[in-house]
Write an enzyme that holds these catalytic residues in place. Structure first.
Site, mmCIF file in Angstrom:
data_model
loop_
_atom_site.group_PDB
_atom_site.id
_atom_site.type_symbol
_atom_site.label_atom_id
_atom_site.label_comp_id
_atom_site.label_asym_id
_atom_site.label_seq_id
_atom_site.Cartn_x
_atom_site.Cartn_y
_atom_site.Cartn_z
ATOM 1 N N LYS A 215 0.830 -1.210 0.000
ATOM 2 C CA LYS A 215 0.000 0.000 0.000
ATOM 3 C C LYS A 215 0.868 1.266 0.000
ATOM 4 C CE LYS A 215 -3.154 3.016 0.701
ATOM 5 N NZ LYS A 215 -4.259 3.322 -0.177
ATOM 6 N N CYS A 269 -3.790 10.937 0.887
ATOM 7 C CA CYS A 269 -3.109 9.662 0.633
ATOM 8 C C CYS A 269 -1.694 9.894 0.126
ATOM 9 C CB CYS A 269 -3.905 8.857 -0.391
ATOM 10 S SG CYS A 269 -5.632 8.727 0.065
HETATM 11 N N1 SAJ Z 1 -1.417 14.736 -9.111
HETATM 12 C C1 SAJ Z 1 -0.453 15.426 -9.838
HETATM 13 N N2 SAJ Z 1 -0.020 14.902 -11.017
HETATM 14 C C2 SAJ Z 1 -0.508 13.723 -11.507
HETATM 15 C C3 SAJ Z 1 -1.479 13.012 -10.765
HETATM 16 C C4 SAJ Z 1 -1.907 13.546 -9.562
HETATM 17 O O1 SAJ Z 1 0.018 16.490 -9.444
HETATM 18 O O2 SAJ Z 1 -0.097 13.331 -12.590
HETATM 19 C C5 SAJ Z 1 -1.893 15.288 -7.828
HETATM 20 C C6 SAJ Z 1 -3.399 15.487 -7.780
HETATM 21 O O3 SAJ Z 1 -3.763 16.725 -8.342
HETATM 22 C C7 SAJ Z 1 -3.646 15.435 -6.286
HETATM 23 C C8 SAJ Z 1 -2.629 14.404 -5.803
HETATM 24 O O4 SAJ Z 1 -1.659 14.309 -6.825
HETATM 25 O O5 SAJ Z 1 -3.381 16.674 -5.664
HETATM 26 C C9 SAJ Z 1 -3.204 13.043 -5.495
HETATM 27 O O6 SAJ Z 1 -4.171 12.659 -6.464
HETATM 28 P P1 SAJ Z 1 -4.245 11.174 -7.068
HETATM 29 O O7 SAJ Z 1 -5.334 11.134 -8.046
HETATM 30 O O8 SAJ Z 1 -2.891 10.761 -7.520
HETATM 31 O O9 SAJ Z 1 -4.533 10.242 -5.835
HETATM 32 P P2 SAJ Z 1 -5.577 10.174 -4.603
HETATM 33 O O10 SAJ Z 1 -4.867 10.711 -3.405
HETATM 34 O O11 SAJ Z 1 -6.912 10.730 -4.941
HETATM 35 O O12 SAJ Z 1 -5.744 8.554 -4.486
HETATM 36 C C10 SAJ Z 1 -4.588 7.737 -4.346
HETATM 37 C C11 SAJ Z 1 -4.696 6.564 -5.320
HETATM 38 N N3 SAJ Z 1 -3.404 5.857 -5.377
HETATM 39 C C12 SAJ Z 1 -2.810 5.612 -6.563
HETATM 40 O O13 SAJ Z 1 -3.259 5.976 -7.621
HETATM 41 C C13 SAJ Z 1 -1.511 4.874 -6.482
HETATM 42 C C14 SAJ Z 1 -5.799 5.622 -4.848
HETATM 43 O O14 SAJ Z 1 -5.829 4.442 -5.646
HETATM 44 C C15 SAJ Z 1 -5.568 5.237 -3.379
HETATM 45 O O15 SAJ Z 1 -6.626 4.393 -2.920
HETATM 46 C C16 SAJ Z 1 -5.594 6.514 -2.563
HETATM 47 O O16 SAJ Z 1 -4.499 7.309 -2.994
HETATM 48 C C17 SAJ Z 1 -5.449 6.154 -1.086
HETATM 49 O O17 SAJ Z 1 -6.466 6.173 -0.375
HETATM 50 O O18 SAJ Z 1 -4.344 5.782 -0.653
#
Ligand code: SAJ
Length: 434
Positions: A215, A269
């Site tokens: 995780k 997360c």
């Molecule tokens: N972000 C970027 N660039 C990107 C992708 C995201 O700057 O290319 C930023 C987003 O804007 C945001 C942050 O990262 O601020 C996080 O967003 P996210 O969509 O990457 O993730 P979360 O936090 O919504 O959800 C993640 C997911 N983990 C993965 O994709 C590995 C989800 O599957 C998990 O269940 C969740 O964390 C969790 O609960 O741990």
């Protein structure tokens, strides 16, 4: 083993979808939360959080009689702990003079303690909360041992992380692969039997500490990947390159997948979990630590980009579009946009923020506009911080009529700069050097 009754402790973004999904599959579910407001809301068939599809599922679960929300656990076949593991507010660790954040495990501790009086031989206990490595064996098992029963001998204990994406939780809960880490192989098998109730994705059995690491590794990998994208955006800015174009070309290589730069990393997360590794082994995690630093510093790079676009920030009116931590969600927690607004104000700008997913949110020190028009009419510049679908559909010529601003700063590559330029805007895209 057939699970007749389960107790889900913690009814937030993960516990509530999990509880209502089990109920939909015919299991008798007791949802437990210490917050009386949440209990009352749920028992009325309402919900306290926004997640597509969740309200219907909860309503159906309550009506079917399979789901009830209460403040204390009862005897059950299985107990699932899905409480938050945030940071400690005022305490930091230190390694070689470098500070790092510490996990606050109080909610996991008290959830485990609340099970002790109801734990019986043959039960299954599942920890779902994202936790530092070895939490299941070193924290949860010893707490539960105070019942006189031993994990792996008298009852089963597993770690099974949630891996669902906010906005798609109801579907991903069922379709995603599920990791089940047992303190013994028998525990893992029992955990598999429980989640096989509704999981259609692959169910992988392993040990508890491996599941914890899996995780944390997933979210840390994403954080480090975004950190390198953010660092590339600064380099591209310096060398007169368009980082978005450069990344899209690099990603044509079959073994390269660079994520997107942006205003920073938010949510509960990706911006939190890597710290659990740093806390557990600061001497082994310089890359993870520095990636967190890079992403946490990205709001400063945004403010610098805005300042260069406007010449000076003093007295400038800026309309911020989007305060959520990512596109198309209403969650404003740990959002880099929040910090950017404060940094801009600190440097003398006057900011109005428009967040269509939560126009009535109250955020300390931030002027939330009730409408888009209120935010943009008198603005000197528009600052796009979140790629909400509705923002990407803006018509530049219509916006040009509603605002006196002619400067745009786009931090998420959400707008077609040619179309905006054609409507008279001076466009500044994050990570694009002039
Ligand atoms: N972000 C970027 N660039 C990107 C992708 C995201 O700057 O290319 C930023 C987003 O804007 C945001 C942050 O990262 O601020 C996080 O967003 P996210 O969509 O990457 O993730 P979360 O936090 O919504 O959800 C993640 C997911 N983990 C993965 O994709 C590995 C989800 O599957 C998990 O269940 C969740 O964390 C969790 O609960 O741990």
């Amino acid at each position: 083993m057939k699970f007749q009754k389960i107790c889900v402790i913690g009814l937030g973004y993960i516990g509530l979808p999990t509880a209502s999904t089990f109920a939909a599959y015919g299991v008798n579910v007791l949802g437990v939360d210490t917050n009386q407001y949440i209990i009352d809301t749920l028992n009325k068939g309402e919900i306290h959080i926004h997640e597509p599809g969740l309200h219907d599922e909860v309503k159906k679960a309550i009506q079917s009689g399979n789901f009830k929300a209460v403040t204390k656990p009862e005897e059950a076949d299985a107990f699932i702990i899905a409480v938050p593991t945030p940071f400690q507010e005022n305490k930091f660790g230190e390694y070689n003079g470098v500070p790092y954040k510490l996990a606050d495990m109080r909610a996991v501790t008290s959830a485990a303690e609340s099970i002790i009086p109801f734990l019986r031989k043959g039960n299954l206990v599942v920890l779902e909360s994202t936790s530092p490595p070895r939490t299941t064996v070193d924290l949860v098992a010893p707490i539960l041992a105070r019942s006189g029963l031993e994990a792996g001998r008298d009852f089963h204990l597993v770690y099974s992380p949630e891996r669902v994406l906010p906005g798609q939780i109801m579907r991903e809960l069922i379709e995603n692969a599920r990791v089940i880490g047992g303190v013994t192989p028998e525990s893992a098998q029992m955990g598999r039997d429980l989640y096989a109730t509704f999981v259609k994705g692959q169910i992988i059995k392993t040990d508890a500490t491996t599941a914890e690491m899996v995780k944390l590794m997933e979210n840390t990998y994403r954080d480090v990947n975004i950190a390198i994208a953010n660092e590339f955006s600064r380099l591209a800015d310096k060398f007169g390159v368009d980082v978005w174009e450069a990344i899209s070309i690099a990603n044509l290589h079959p073994r390269v997948k660079i994520l997107n730069p942006g205003p920073g990393v938010g949510g509960h997360c990706i911006s939190v979990d890597p710290w659990f590794f740093v806390e557990a082994a600061p001497e082994l995690t310089p890359l993870i630590y520095h990636s967190r630093q890079v992403n946490d510093a990205q709001p400063h790079f945004v403010v610098d980009t805005v300042k260069r676009a406007l010449g000076s920030l003093t007295g400038k009116k800026i309309a911020v579009l989007g305060l959520a931590y990512k596109p198309d969600v209403d969650d404003l927690r740990e959002s880099p946009a929040n910090e950017i607004v404060h940094l801009l104000q600190h440097k003398g700008a006057q900011v109005k923020a428009w967040e269509p997913f939560k126009p009535n949110a109250k955020l300390a020190g931030i002027h939330m506009s009730p409408t888009l028009e209120d935010a943009i009419t008198d603005a000197d510049a528009l600052l796009l911080l979140v790629k909400h679908t509705e923002f990407t559909k803006f018509n530049p010529s219509e916006i040009a009529q509603k605002t006196k601003a002619r400067i745009l700063i786009d931090t998420v590559n959400g707008w077609d700069d040619k179309a905006w330029k054609a409507s008279g805007f001076d466009v500044h895209l994050l990570g694009v050097g002039k």
